[in-house]
Structures are given as C-alpha cells and as structure tokens.
Design a protein around this motif. Structure first.
Motif, PDB file in Angstrom:
ATOM      1  N   THR A 185       0.295 -14.227   2.365  1.00 51.05           N
ATOM      2  CA  THR A 185      -0.814 -13.365   2.713  1.00 51.05           C
ATOM      3  C   THR A 185      -0.172 -11.970   2.979  1.00 51.05           C
ATOM      4  OG1 THR A 185      -0.222 -13.894   5.031  1.00 51.05           O
ATOM      5  CG2 THR A 185      -1.953 -15.288   3.905  1.00 51.05           C
ATOM      6  N   ALA A 186      -0.844 -10.813   3.048  1.00 47.80           N
ATOM      7  CA  ALA A 186      -0.344  -9.574   3.368  1.00 47.80           C
ATOM      8  C   ALA A 186      -1.417  -8.718   3.894  1.00 47.80           C
ATOM      9  CB  ALA A 186       0.094  -8.847   2.118  1.00 47.80           C
ATOM     10  N   ALA A 187      -1.054  -7.555   4.563  1.00 42.56           N
ATOM     11  CA  ALA A 187      -1.753  -6.567   5.243  1.00 42.56           C
ATOM     12  C   ALA A 187      -2.632  -6.141   4.025  1.00 42.56           C
ATOM     13  CB  ALA A 187      -1.182  -5.569   5.821  1.00 42.56           C
ATOM     14  N   THR A 188      -3.947  -5.421   4.391  1.00 43.16           N
ATOM     15  CA  THR A 188      -4.872  -5.019   3.565  1.00 43.16           C
ATOM     16  C   THR A 188      -4.399  -3.645   2.780  1.00 43.16           C
ATOM     17  OG1 THR A 188      -6.119  -4.174   5.074  1.00 43.16           O
ATOM     18  CG2 THR A 188      -6.971  -6.337   4.281  1.00 43.16           C
ATOM     19  N   PRO A 228      -1.310  -1.810   1.667  1.00 46.65           N
ATOM     20  CA  PRO A 228      -0.039  -2.122   1.549  1.00 46.65           C
ATOM     21  C   PRO A 228       0.716  -0.711   1.683  1.00 46.65           C
ATOM     22  CG  PRO A 228      -1.232  -3.004  -0.066  1.00 46.65           C
ATOM     23  CD  PRO A 228      -1.992  -1.948   0.724  1.00 46.65           C
ATOM     24  N   ILE A 229       1.684  -0.500   2.423  1.00 45.74           N
ATOM     25  CA  ILE A 229       2.582   0.826   2.679  1.00 45.74           C
ATOM     26  C   ILE A 229       3.983   0.570   2.575  1.00 45.74           C
ATOM     27  CG2 ILE A 229       3.234   2.481   4.436  1.00 45.74           C
ATOM     28  CD1 ILE A 229       0.693   2.804   5.206  1.00 45.74           C
ATOM     29  N   THR A 230       4.179  -0.851   2.997  1.00 48.83           N
ATOM     30  CA  THR A 230       6.006  -0.956   3.140  1.00 48.83           C
ATOM     31  C   THR A 230       6.006  -2.524   2.909  1.00 48.83           C
ATOM     32  OG1 THR A 230       7.639  -0.990   4.544  1.00 48.83           O
ATOM     33  CG2 THR A 230       5.863  -0.822   5.630  1.00 48.83           C
ATOM     34  N   GLY A 231       7.416  -2.790   2.494  1.00 53.89           N
ATOM     35  CA  GLY A 231       7.724  -4.185   2.454  1.00 53.89           C
ATOM     36  C   GLY A 231       8.293  -4.302   3.691  1.00 53.89           C
ATOM     37  N   VAL A 278       5.397  -5.894   9.066  1.00 53.73           N
ATOM     38  CA  VAL A 278       4.208  -6.985   8.654  1.00 53.73           C
ATOM     39  C   VAL A 278       3.953  -8.101   9.917  1.00 53.73           C
ATOM     40  CG1 VAL A 278       3.479  -9.019   7.256  1.00 53.73           C
ATOM     41  CG2 VAL A 278       4.414  -7.077   6.388  1.00 53.73           C
ATOM     42  N   ILE A 301       2.183  -6.032  12.674  1.00 55.45           N
ATOM     43  CA  ILE A 301       0.705  -6.365  12.362  1.00 55.45           C
ATOM     44  C   ILE A 301       0.000  -7.512  12.742  1.00 55.45           C
ATOM     45  CG2 ILE A 301      -0.973  -6.246  10.329  1.00 55.45           C
ATOM     46  CD1 ILE A 301       0.809  -4.206   9.068  1.00 55.45           C
ATOM     47  N   ASN A 302       0.692  -8.704  12.574  1.00 59.83           N
ATOM     48  CA  ASN A 302       0.020  -9.809  12.936  1.00 59.83           C
ATOM     49  C   ASN A 302       0.050 -10.011  14.598  1.00 59.83           C
ATOM     50  OD1 ASN A 302      -0.027 -10.668  10.731  1.00 59.83           O
ATOM     51  ND2 ASN A 302       1.759 -11.811  10.329  1.00 59.83           N
ATOM     52  N   TYR A 333      -1.304   1.633  10.900  1.00 64.14           N
ATOM     53  CA  TYR A 333      -1.495   2.287   9.710  1.00 64.14           C
ATOM     54  C   TYR A 333      -2.321   3.789   9.833  1.00 64.14           C
ATOM     55  CZ  TYR A 333      -0.328  -1.838   6.875  1.00 64.14           C
ATOM     56  OH  TYR A 333       0.287  -2.972   6.359  1.00 64.14           O
TER      57      TYR A 333
END
Lengths: 405, 405
Positions: A5-8, A10-13, A18, A21-22, A397
């Motif tokens: 899963t990922a953030a909607t 995407p800015i950075t890996g 991440v 954000i969770n 963000y």
C-alpha cells in the motif's frame, strides 16, 4: 498480511515519512472520534491489525495516545480497549506580529491557552522585530522545557501575504515591509537562541486564524470555513477540504480588494471602490471624523460617540454585502468574524452586517449561512499560529507543498 | 519489504480499494511525467519495486500503460524501460443537458473527441429528458463496444446545482426543475438500456467544464483554475488543489449572484444588483432592445447591429469587474471563459472584460492573471462530462466524498 500500500500523493520513498503518515492517519481518526479501539482503527485505516498495534504502542509510549478503561458489559470475550488522544506532554507555540504589537502564546494540542504574553513592538525593521519575537518565544519555550514538556512547533502570523513558492513575505503595507525572507530571519534568530531544532512556520495572519478555528474547534470541523479578519486591512483565511487555501502565489483570499462600489473611494492598493476602503479601520476612523486614525476609535467608542457608532454601522452594512458575496462564492459551512474592528465596533458593526446578509437571503428565499465571532477574540492569530504548527504535523503533504523552500 | 503503509485518508479497509489507489498513484505519476521507469515509480510512490512491477504488469495487460523502446546510450548495465499512458482500449462518455439541447460525446482518456452528437430536447420534464439523454448515449456506447473498446464511465452536465450530500439536482431555473433525483432517473434509464454496469456521474455544467480544462489540458494542470460559464445563467466551476470545489451544499461558485451594483437591477434570484443581471444573456438581450430574448441575439450579432454590440460591450465591462473580484478572491493560475455569451459576443464581449481587468491590475501595480477561452468551445460541458468520468477514476476519494448517496 503483506499488503502493498502507499500514500495517495506520492512525494518521496522515505519510509519514515510513510510510517509517519500512518501514525498521523491513526491520530486523525481518534481526533474525529474518541474511544476507537485498535480493531476499529484497523477497519477504518486499511492498515493490518498488527501494524495498528505496533503504531499504537509507539504513540502511547511517546505520549500521543492513552488507553481508557474498558467498560464491562457482561458480554463474553475480551473487550476492545478504547483509545483517545492524550498529548499532555506536548505544547504548541504561536505568535503574532502586528505593526505595533507582538503576542505569543503556548497551547495544548487541544487548543487550551497555557500561557500568553504581549509587548509593544520595539523596532519595526525585520531584524529588530524578528529578534524581539524570538526573544519572547524563548521565554515561553524555556518554561515548557523546564516543566518537562516538549514543543512540537512554532507558528507565526504576519501582517501580509507570504509567497507559497519562496516563503518570502511579499508585501505588508501597514508595517512597510516588502520582499522580506522572514523564514531565514526567524531561523537565524532561533539558532542564536539555541532553538534551531524546533520547526517554525509562518503565514498571513488571517490564514492562521482560520486554521485556529478548524484545528481547535469541535469535530468535525466546519468546512468550507471563511475567517474574515477586520482590521486596518480586510483579509480572509479560507479552509477548503481540510486544507488551507492560499491561491497560486499566496495572495488568495484578499477579499478586501474585491470591488463593492464601482468608481467608488480610492483604496490604499491603488484601485477604486474596494471593500477595504469602506470596511477597513482607517475608513471607519475617517467616517467617524477622527482624521482616519484608528487608534482614536477606542476612546470614541468607549464614550459611545454617535459619529463613531454611525461609522461602524455604515461599515457593517458594507461588510454585509461582502458576506453575501462570500456566501454565494464559497457556499461556506460557516463564516467567522474576527479582528480589531469587531472588537472595537461590537454590535454596532456586526449587527448591521448580519441584517444585510439576512435580507439578501430573504430576497433569494435561501437561508444565509452561519456567521459567528472568532473563538479566541484578540488572540485569534497567535493561537492560530499554534494551531498551524499542529496542522503542519497533521497535514505533512499540504504543509510541504505550501512551504517548500 | 514488509513496510506497513496506508492511504492518507482512511475510509475503508477494502484491500481492493487500497490496491486501486496504488494503481492510480502510478497512473497519475506517469500522467505528470511520461517515460518514468519502474525504478522511478518506486522512488516517487514509496511502493516497493516488486509491488510496482506487479502493478505495472497488470496495468500493461489491461491496456492502461505501454512500454516504450529503450534508448541505447552505450552505458553499461540494463537500461530501465520507459513507461507511458496508453489507454487506446478505453473510451469516456460525456453529455450535456441544456434547456433546449442535448449534446453527447465520446473521448479518449487524453481528451480527443472521438464522436459527437447533438439534438433538440424533445421534452423538458425530467423523465422525458433523461430518456432521450440515455437513448443518445446508448447509440455511442454501442459503437464503442462494437469496436472492441471499453467505456470507463459517463459524466452528465446539468443546468443547476447538485446537492453533494443527496445527489439531488436542487434547482435549475432555466429548465424549471426543482429537487429532481437525477441519479435515480439516469440509473433507471441506463438499466433499461442494458448499460447499468457503466458508472454514471453528474454535476453542474460549469463544474464539469472546469474539470475538462484541468483533466485534459497540459500538465501540470493550472491550479487554482476558475471556469466562468457565461450563458443565460452566470456560474463558475472551480478546481482547487486538484479537487473540484462545490461548497458545503453544492452551491459553491455561484458568482453570478455576487453583487456588482448595490441596489441595482432586480435579478431572477430575487436579490438586486447581481452580476447575472448585467452579464447574463437575458440582460444582454434586453439591453440590445431584443425584449430580453437571448435567441434573437444570434441574428443581431450576425448583422453586427450596433445596439447588440453595445450591449455585449456593457456586459463585458461588468464581467471585467467580476474577473477582478475572482482574481483577488482566488489568486487563480488561470481564469477560463466559456459559454454561449462568449460564443455570441466574441471580442465585443471579451475584450472590454479584459481591458477592465487589466486596468485594475495597473491601478494596483500587479499583473492580472491569465484569462483564456475554453479549450472545447461549445462542447466544453459535454467533454467536461467525459473528463469527470476520468476524474472520478483518478480521484476515488474526492468522487466518493462528493457523491456519497
């Protein structure tokens, strides 16, 4: 269990981001609804139960969350433990710089004002002003740290528009600043004061006051919300879709320079007929026969002078037209009135504005939106600064996009 | 490898949705920048390389993406394969319902118009209108399906405000509809036409035209963008932070009912002095001595009649004041002008508006924002409907929040 899963957006890996954000997603869920269990959080976030348990443990250890007592219901099986925001370990710092005053406050993450301080501005140049500002902030921060608590961030409200691309204060006419790199200056001062590790944010004063209303108000927050700052300048802070709206260059919400009277009075901006030329404090002071000096209005209103009250009444009627225009443009959930003109004029200013707005609503057969006064009155901007430090944490963000320097 | 991550706005634990969001994140990254490799996508999305490879394979198999040829550079090692959007297998359907006409189009996901059809509205009641609309849509959809392609969704533009909570068309004065559950009606008709599997969306016409400009325009999209729809009604569609802004109840952007002239002309909404009473086509037709009949303006302008041109000039000057107010309120990246009044009035209408806007900019010493004409002229709303079907796919959260019924 290993769901990718990922953030909607995407800015950075960066995996720390991440994970952050969770954590924020969980904090935000608990802010909207107290007492959710780990299982509830898993259901609502889409995170696995083991991830939620891990993050909740971290957040409890750090002081963000606490467990409430389980209510025994007599049902079989283990009861889920309700969680809620804690945050007693954390403090937010807010400040306001006006052309003559500096205000600083500390607040809890729920928006209770813990300490407040106010002083006359000693020097109006950016260096002197930023030095005094950080000096006053330092005093409060030291007390927080000595009390064993942690400062999460500092938010500073400024009397002008901040360019969202460069972080430069573009123009603050009432204090005479133009193109001032406020961020650099504040960070240099914070470094001298040995506070460089604390994140510092700054924005136009009305934007911060709006964030103060949404971050620290009841949940769910009113959205859209338009905060109207009525002072020498007439501006607004706008929160849309849980995001502070500042326009393409940071000049969004300059409603004081929408035209109310075609070919009307000359405005300080160079145009004619702007709302500020009828609703701003200088205009009110001129109409009150006080030679355009806002500082004389306080005494005149204290004495209930007829000409001063009539001037506020006329300004209020013009404000009512502006409210009608904001209503039809934004269809807001609420409009909030704040600033010095509201404090000085009181009902003489606000009532006629509400009457005019209501009469437009009646004419159209549609109820006008809720208009209320600022929750924190004269501290609205300083408390808004503290709220913005929280907003930046809770909206990584948006804050990144708005202050990428 | 097993990094626990989730979407920023938790709504559901549905893993299909979470996977979908990741797919969408990759599509959006490639839409902003063509030629990214799987490694680039991993870096920018925060997804692991193996997840990206898996999703990219799916997206290629389904026809969303294709691999470009690798450019041999002479450097050592395996070259990363550049990816780009494909989508030739997919078609979007858009439609516009006006008080006298129905327009339908099919477009590619890049916004090329594939087919277009137009017919006079046979019946103005909701049943008859929705029946004819779906009849016309069916014809185009059959051709898409017969050609081996897939319809991703249908977007319908309506001449009124749609309540974002209930999905009900609140009030469409020019067609005489009030509180019409358009969604139910459209879905019933689609079911009869055996098209119930295709997602259908509907919104106010100006909102869709705005989305047409941002979804199908050059990347990165102008943001904020305000689309002004100049017709019998005067409305706007607003895109802020990559999101369609509709206000608390769906009535956001009703700029035609901001006050331009205090105590001015009576407006159809019941208020006095609204912009629509000066800039709307009925006002222009009245000023042109045509008894307020917009349909007579076409002939009058074809004959270059002085009174009609003067009426457009006066309306254009009023539009210029409205542009100035939109500028200072939204600080937009661009303002787009569309609608029948722009088509009929042309330079006689637009030039005076731009002149007035520029003169406000000069007075304030600040350059006015870019104003341009709608990209799709008279198809702006129908194409916007197709764009909205794509927007709903690409912004699953926003679409969910805006049309939760």
């Amino acid at each position: 269990m290993n769901s990718p899963t990922a953030a909607t957006l995407p800015i950075t890996g960066d995996q720390r981001l991440v994970k952050n954000i969770n954590r924020i997603a969980l904090l935000r869920l608990l802010r909207e609804e107290e007492g959710l269990s780990r299982a509830d959080l898993s259901d609502r976030s889409g995170l696995t139960r083991s991830t939620v348990s891990l993050l909740v443990k971290e957040l409890i250890d750090e002081g963000w969350l606490r467990e409430n007592e389980v209510i025994v219901t007599g049902q079989l099986g283990r009861r889920p433990t309700p969680l809620q925001l804690d945050g007693r370990r954390f403090v937010l710092v807010g400040a306001e710089l006006t052309p003559d005053t500096i205000r600083v406050v500390t607040t809890s993450i729920q928006g209770e004002v813990l300490e407040a301080n106010e002083a006359a501005l000693r020097q109006v140049d950016p260096e002197g002003a930023c030095h005094q500002l950080v000096e006053m902030i330092s005093v409060l921060v030291r007390r927080v740290v000595d009390g064993g608590r942690e400062v999460l961030g500092i938010g500073v409200g400024l009397p002008g528009a901040v360019d969202s691309q460069t972080g430069v204060l573009q123009f603050a006419p009432n204090i005479g600043w133009r193109n001032v790199p406020v961020g650099e200056r504040l960070r240099a001062e914070l470094e001298s004061a040995d506070l460089s590790s604390v994140p510092v944010h700054y924005q136009n004063e009305a934007d911060l006051a709006a964030i103060g209303e949404t971050e620290f108000g009841p949940r769910p927050a009113d959205d859209p919300l338009v905060y109207i700052s009525c002072g020498v300048g007439l501006g607004s802070g706008i929160v849309l879709g849980d995001t502070m709206f500042t326009g393409a260059t940071g000049a969004g919400g300059e409603i004081g320079h929408t035209i109310l009277h075609l070919q009307g009075r000359a405005c300080s901006c160079g145009r004619r007929g702007c709302a500020e030329a009828y609703v701003g404090l200088r205009a009110i002071a001129a109409d009150a026969g006080l030679d355009g000096k806002p500082e004389a209005l306080k005494a005149a209103m204290a004495e209930r002078k007829d000409q001063a009250r009539a001037a506020f009444d006329a300004a209020g009627r013009n404000l009512g037209v502006l409210l009608q225009n904001i209503w039809t443009t934004f269809d807001p959930k609420s409009i909030v009135l704040g600033g010095e003109a509201v404090a000085l004029g009181g009902a003489d200013f606000v009532d006629p504005a509400l009457q005019v707005l209501a009469s437009y609503g009646e004419a159209a057969g549609v109820p006008a939106p809720t208009v209320r006064l600022a929750r924190y009155t004269e501290q609205a901007v300083a408390v808004g600064g503290a709220a913005y430090a929280l907003y930046a944490l809770m909206h990584p963000y948006q804050a990144l996009l708005q202050q990428q320097r």
